[in-house]
Design a protein around this motif. Structure first.
Motif, PDB file in Angstrom:
ATOM      1  N   SER A 179      41.055  57.852  28.446  1.00  0.00           N
ATOM      2  CA  SER A 179      40.408  57.426  29.893  1.00  0.00           C
ATOM      3  C   SER A 179      41.059  56.170  30.438  1.00  0.00           C
ATOM      4  N   ALA A 180      41.499  55.243  29.689  1.00  0.00           N
ATOM      5  CA  ALA A 180      41.960  54.226  30.100  1.00  0.00           C
ATOM      6  C   ALA A 180      43.244  54.101  30.965  1.00  0.00           C
ATOM      7  N   HIS A 181      43.878  55.372  30.418  1.00  0.00           N
ATOM      8  CA  HIS A 181      45.074  55.475  31.170  1.00  0.00           C
ATOM      9  C   HIS A 181      45.305  56.662  32.238  1.00  0.00           C
ATOM     10  N   SER A 182      44.491  57.605  32.143  1.00  0.00           N
ATOM     11  CA  SER A 182      44.882  58.817  32.928  1.00  0.00           C
ATOM     12  C   SER A 182      43.914  58.999  34.020  1.00  0.00           C
ATOM     13  N   GLU A 183      44.323  59.683  35.152  1.00  0.00           N
ATOM     14  CA  GLU A 183      43.574  59.913  36.379  1.00  0.00           C
ATOM     15  C   GLU A 183      42.627  60.896  36.048  1.00  0.00           C
ATOM     16  N   GLN A 215      49.034  57.123  25.628  1.00  0.00           N
ATOM     17  CA  GLN A 215      48.780  55.870  26.205  1.00  0.00           C
ATOM     18  C   GLN A 215      49.721  55.957  27.748  1.00  0.00           C
ATOM     19  N   SER A 216      50.619  57.122  27.717  1.00  0.00           N
ATOM     20  CA  SER A 216      51.450  57.193  28.780  1.00  0.00           C
ATOM     21  C   SER A 216      51.266  58.777  29.428  1.00  0.00           C
ATOM     22  N   PRO A 217      50.373  58.771  30.294  1.00  0.00           N
ATOM     23  CA  PRO A 217      50.100  60.081  30.969  1.00  0.00           C
ATOM     24  C   PRO A 217      51.325  60.753  31.266  1.00  0.00           C
ATOM     25  N   GLU A 218      52.389  60.102  31.704  1.00  0.00           N
ATOM     26  CA  GLU A 218      53.582  60.936  32.354  1.00  0.00           C
ATOM     27  C   GLU A 218      54.238  61.385  31.257  1.00  0.00           C
ATOM     28  N   THR A 242      49.352  57.257  20.331  1.00  0.00           N
ATOM     29  CA  THR A 242      50.390  56.275  20.938  1.00  0.00           C
ATOM     30  C   THR A 242      50.870  57.077  22.191  1.00  0.00           C
ATOM     31  N   ASP A 256      49.188  66.007  30.953  1.00  0.00           N
ATOM     32  CA  ASP A 256      48.146  65.291  31.020  1.00  0.00           C
ATOM     33  C   ASP A 256      47.021  66.208  31.921  1.00  0.00           C
ATOM     34  N   VAL A 305      41.579  55.919  24.742  1.00  0.00           N
ATOM     35  CA  VAL A 305      42.848  55.964  25.165  1.00  0.00           C
ATOM     36  C   VAL A 305      43.145  56.688  26.482  1.00  0.00           C
TER      37      VAL A 305
END
Length: 618
Positions: free
Chosen positions: A431-435, A361-364, A358, A368, A429
């Motif tokens: 790759s869908a949210h992180s740079e 899903q939020s790289p910040e 979970t 990361d 997860v």
């Protein structure tokens, strides 16, 4: 197909058990070298000239010994010294139950190691004259062992450091019940959030990373280019460091080899086993009840529970601190010294209270960084090869697989589960949210020696932990069985090992394995949810390394389990489902009550269908 081992190995996979280990290292005569004097923030140390044109520094303290009131507390700074401190010999392994895999001498059931064990080791190329002022990439190794056994002392680093032009750091960290302990008394007034966290092993890793930041430049390393990497429990710990707020900024890339994103909710780590939300069998309250009985303060589990609940925090802490390592581990057993205890705890300080999947899903909200993650194709076979349900010993020593079809199909089931958890679900997860990119692999080398006595290529295959030797270029005596490598398989083995070290070190240098350190290998593409996204690592004899797409998700596994014709009764299906998707400490991510009921499991409590709670008089 036989499923007796499935639940065991599912648990084993989650706790990050590690079964590839060196034999006990023999003492070497090392001579301190004036050329290897280095300053650290605690004082000067002197290392030695190691093989392959490297310098080595062994047994460097990165924190104060966690003794007395520092047991079950966050690590503290070591007291400085002024004179040169010799760093030419490995220091203590951490406290653990002895087994043939722990890397130190001992006997079955014996408690070995010391609480004074927070030491690290460094290797660096002798000649750093051709590097820029920033220094070499730093590779920071976290050993495996289920977080209950193991030591950095079994990983010689000179070949990796020299061959790949990196600075290598290997560390010890507190293990088992001394490394992870969450009890309400540890959150007593006056204790800091870190001291109360229960995640002392994780905090040891963070302290070692802080040491790297402050000191590694003096060893030729770049503190702004640190890669954490580890296998099995070490891979689990890599994921946890990515999630840990105190580890922010301490590393810049991550490699998880056969890891896991599992973390433990505090109620699982603390509650009694018969609570509405049942704690694990070695939860802090269950362990303390056992300790009270061993100390003769009460008789029987029920009486111990009553006595514990009547004790004040101060009384509990005093009692816990009074116990010796031998007493702490009394009555605990496990295969090869390894035992399952709560670890990587969701305390809200060192690790988040939510699941890692979970969080990712939020790289910040996490650390990361570029990630490399992978598993071995036949993870389960190393465990199954030692289980009499699957393998018999002819003449007392020759392993013989009883049912080859059941052996291979069961291994595939378990190993695929490991891949889904450690690789596909995580990569999808992130790759869908992180740079930042994710690079995934599967290690397929299964060319262990085959002769009329034993066929290791089938018995072990591409088994758990076997890739570690390839990364460290260390094949001497490191395998569990003799004769695993021979003249026939060594050329392909060595070619694959060269490839892997090149990919690993290029990733450490740049965050992208690309075409290897010298640019002469097949390009390793980042994870893509629609195209080839998996590097198959294999020798030429196995088809060579190649990019492929072979998805394995939790949804696919649930469907396979629901329709598996070899499972002949409902209770067995329910048991396996509960073990895989609820009890593995990833229930937040994978458990669905309705799916369980749809299997016909309404009559089977998922928490007790595996092993019903029973009263203990230990």
């Amino acid at each position: 197909m036989k499923y007796k081992l499935l639940a065991l190995v599912a648990i084993v996979a989650i706790i990050g058990i590690y079964l590839w280990q060196k034999s006990v290292p023999q003492p070497l005569v090392r001579i301190a070298s004036p050329e290897a004097i280095r300053d650290t923030i605690a004082g000067p140390i002197v290392g030695f000239s190691d093989e392959d044109d490297t310098f080595g520094w062994l047994g460097i303290p990165f924190a104060a010994p966690p003794l007395a009131e520092l047991r079950w507390a966050a690590p503290r700074l070591h007291i400085p010294w002024k004179e040169n401190r010799q760093a030419i010999a490995f220091e203590n392994a951490c406290v653990q139950l002895w087994g043939p895999l722990v890397g130190t001498a001992g006997n079955e059931g014996e408690v070995v190691g010391k609480e004074d064990c927070l030491y690290l080791n460094v290797w660096a190329p002798r000649d750093n004259s051709d590097i820029d002022s920033a220094g070499l990439p730093v590779m920071f190794w976290i050993h495996g062992g289920g977080n209950s056994i193991g030591t950095a002392n079994t990983y010689p680093g000179h070949r990796l450091a020299s061959g790949e032009n990196v600075v290598l750091v290997t560390i010890n960290y507190r293990l088992g019940l001394l490394g992870w302990m969450s009890h309400p008394a540890l959150r007593a007034e006056g204790r800091s959030a870190s001291d109360a966290s229960g995640n002392y092993g994780n905090l040891d890793m963070i302290a070692a990373l802080e040491w790297v930041q402050k000191n590694i430049a003096n060893f030729g390393g770049d503190p702004d280019n640190v890669t954490i990497f580890g296998e099995s429990a070490g891979g689990l710990n890599v994921y946890s460091l990515m999630a840990s707020p105190p580890a922010k900024g301490l590393f810049h890339r991550a490699i998880a080899q056969s890891g896991s994103t599992s973390t433990t909710p505090l109620w699982r780590a603390e509650n009694f086993a018969d609570d509405v939300q049942p704690g694990e069998s070695l939860s802090s309250r269950e362990w303390l009840s056992m300790q009270l009985q061993h100390a003769g303060k009460t008789k029987g589990r029920k009486a111990a529970k009553v006595a514990q609940l009547a004790m004040s925090d101060a009384e509990i802490l005093a009692f816990m601190q009074s116990r010796s390592p031998q007493q702490i581990l009394k009555g605990i057993s496990g295969g090869a010294g390894m035992y399952r205890a709560p670890q990587n705890l969701r305390d809200g300080t060192v690790l988040p209270k939510e699941s890692l999947l979970t969080l990712f899903q939020s790289p910040e909200r996490y650390n990361d960084v570029p990630l490399m993650t992978g598993t071995n194709r036949d993870e389960a076979k190393l465990f199954m090869a030692q289980d009499t349900e699957f393998v018999e010993r002819r003449f007392g020593f020759l392993p013989h697989i009883k049912d080859i079809d059941a052996y291979n199909s069961t291994s595939a089931y378990i190993s695929d589960t490991w891949k889904a958890r450690a690789v596909d679900e995580v990569a999808a997860v992130i790759s869908a949210h992180s740079e930042h990119k994710v690079y995934a692999y599967r290690w397929d080398w299964d060319e262990g020696a085959k002769n009329w006595l034993v066929d290791y290529s089938t018995l072990i295959g591409a088994g758990h932990g076997m890739e570690v030797a390839f990364v460290f270029d260390d094949f001497e005596g490191g395998i569990l069985v003799p004769g695993f490598y021979n003249e026939e398989n060594s050329p392909g083995r060595d070619e694959l090992a060269i490839e892997m070290r090149s990919y690993w070190s290029q990733f450490a240098a740049t965050g992208d394995p690309a075409s290897g350190r010298n640019g002469d290998l097949l390009k390793w593409d980042a994870w893509d949810n629609s195209g080839p996204n998996l590097m198959i690592l294999d020798s030429p004899g196995g088809g060579g390394s190649k990019m492929s797409r072979e998805p394995m998700t939790i949804a696919m596994l649930k469907q396979r389990l629901a329709k598996d014709p070899q499972i002949t009764d409902t209770k067995t299906r329910c048991r396996i489902h509960a073990e895989l998707f609820l009890k593995t400490n990833s229930g937040d991510d994978y458990w669905n009550e309705q799916e369980y009921l749809d299997l016909g499991c309404a009559n089977y409590d998922p928490w007790t269908v595996i092993q019903p709670t029973s009263e203990s008089t230990n």
